[in-house]
Design a protein around this motif. Structure first.
Motif, PDB file in Angstrom:
ATOM      1  N   PHE A   1       0.885  -1.014   0.049  1.00  0.00           N
ATOM      2  CA  PHE A   1      -0.007   0.175  -0.029  1.00  0.00           C
ATOM      3  C   PHE A   1       0.852   1.266   0.008  1.00  0.00           C
ATOM      4  O   PHE A   1       0.587   2.268  -0.571  1.00  0.00           O
ATOM      5  N   ALA A   2       1.861   1.289   0.778  1.00  0.00           N
ATOM      6  CA  ALA A   2       2.783   2.354   0.859  1.00  0.00           C
ATOM      7  C   ALA A   2       3.586   2.698  -0.637  1.00  0.00           C
ATOM      8  O   ALA A   2       3.699   3.817  -1.010  1.00  0.00           O
ATOM      9  N   LEU A   3       3.999   1.651  -1.301  1.00  0.00           N
ATOM     10  CA  LEU A   3       4.585   1.731  -2.369  1.00  0.00           C
ATOM     11  C   LEU A   3       3.772   2.104  -3.580  1.00  0.00           C
ATOM     12  O   LEU A   3       3.867   2.860  -4.400  1.00  0.00           O
ATOM     13  N   TRP A   4       2.216   1.708  -3.325  1.00  0.00           N
ATOM     14  CA  TRP A   4       1.202   2.152  -4.475  1.00  0.00           C
ATOM     15  C   TRP A   4       0.899   3.546  -4.253  1.00  0.00           C
ATOM     16  O   TRP A   4       0.775   4.308  -5.185  1.00  0.00           O
ATOM     17  N   ALA A   5       1.283   3.940  -3.091  1.00  0.00           N
ATOM     18  CA  ALA A   5       0.918   5.521  -2.943  1.00  0.00           C
ATOM     19  C   ALA A   5       2.172   6.484  -3.508  1.00  0.00           C
ATOM     20  O   ALA A   5       1.990   7.546  -4.004  1.00  0.00           O
ATOM     21  N   LEU A   6       3.303   5.988  -3.300  1.00  0.00           N
ATOM     22  CA  LEU A   6       4.525   6.446  -3.904  1.00  0.00           C
ATOM     23  C   LEU A   6       4.438   6.354  -5.519  1.00  0.00           C
ATOM     24  O   LEU A   6       4.928   7.432  -6.142  1.00  0.00           O
ATOM     25  N   VAL A   7       3.805   5.028  -6.207  1.00  0.00           N
ATOM     26  CA  VAL A   7       3.677   5.200  -7.492  1.00  0.00           C
ATOM     27  C   VAL A   7       2.708   6.214  -8.024  1.00  0.00           C
ATOM     28  O   VAL A   7       3.012   6.897  -9.017  1.00  0.00           O
TER      29      VAL A   7
END
Length: 272
Positions: A165-171
């Protein structure tokens, strides 16, 4: 000190509006419904209590993880959207002008967004995981299937979902730096996540040789990071799957690539 000020400013902008919690509520409802439905179908088929059903053969032991992983399998669009909105909203409402006047170093502003984006992504991960586990476990108990709430593997899965979820926010933040028009960015995100990727990944599971290409898609990398995939359970997944750590690096790579493109194009332009 400038970075700290930029992060505080971004935190205030993000949590002083209703957008984040409205999306959070929709995330919880959507994931809970999906996890409950999957638990009903897979649990009913595995237990033999869903009469007339002809579903995929999934072992009882593997059902809880498959159900819980639906939080990222279907819910990743929400951190992706919120990350995109964190940037595009600034352009749409002209709030980027005072932000850059207060912090002229645009790279510092983006780092501040990344810090808050990770926070929001983890928060969405907690909400999504809680919804999936609560709804899924509740339905599984109806079919007398162990929800595996005391299993280390279950909570390892949840931990990986928080990272995803954190990585998707960065994407999403990366996408927002490339596509500054908010309407266009939202349309692109929804089109890719709801139509393009699911269709292409399904084709990847049916066309020989194409599955290896699909493995490197963002959603496939996310599934690899989490360790579960609905596509694989349904028999339409790609031919192989990355290691969990490789999936995380690929997803992070997408964020970095989008960010670099945005830094050298859109993010350097004058604010309208």
């Amino acid at each position: 000190m400038t970075l700290l000020a930029a992060t505080r400013s971004e935190y205030a902008k993000q949590f002083s509006t209703a957008g984040w919690w409205v999306l959070g509520i929709v995330l919880v409802v959507y994931v809970a419904f999906t996890a409950g439905a999957l638990a009903f179908v897979f649990g009913g088929v595995a237990s033999g209590r869903l009469t007339g059903a002809n579903g995929p053969a999934v072992s009882t032991d593997g059902i809880p993880a498959l159900v819980y992983s639906s939080a990222t399998a279907v819910g990743y669009v929400f951190p992706l959207l919120i990350g995109t909105l964190m940037v595009t909203t600034e352009f749409r409402h002209k709030t980027l002008t005072p932000t850059l006047l207060a912090t002229p170093r645009r790279g510092v502003v983006l780092v501040g967004k990344f810090a808050v984006g990770i926070l929001v992504g983890v928060l969405y991960g907690i909400l999504g995981s809680a919804a999936a586990v609560a709804a899924g476990a509740g339905v599984l108990t109806i079919f007398d299937i162990d929800p595996a709430l005391g299993s280390v593997d279950t909570w390892t899965l949840v931990g990986r979902m928080l990272v995803a979820f954190a990585l998707w926010a960065l994407v999403g933040i990366g996408v927002g730096t490339v596509v500054r028009n908010q309407v266009a960015a939202i349309v692109i995100v929804l089109a890719v996540t709801l139509f393009v990727e699911p269709i292409v990944r399904t084709i990847g599971g049916l066309v020989e040789g194409f599955g290896d290409v699909v493995t490197w898609f963002p959603s496939a990398a996310s599934d690899a990071l989490v360790g579960q995939t609905i596509f694989g359970a349904m028999g339409t997944g790609a031919g192989g799957q990355l290691e969990w750590w490789a999936g995380g690096l690929v997803l992070l790579g997408y964020a970095v690539v989008f960010l670099v493109i945005g830094l050298f194009t859109t993010w350097r332009r004058d604010v309208d």
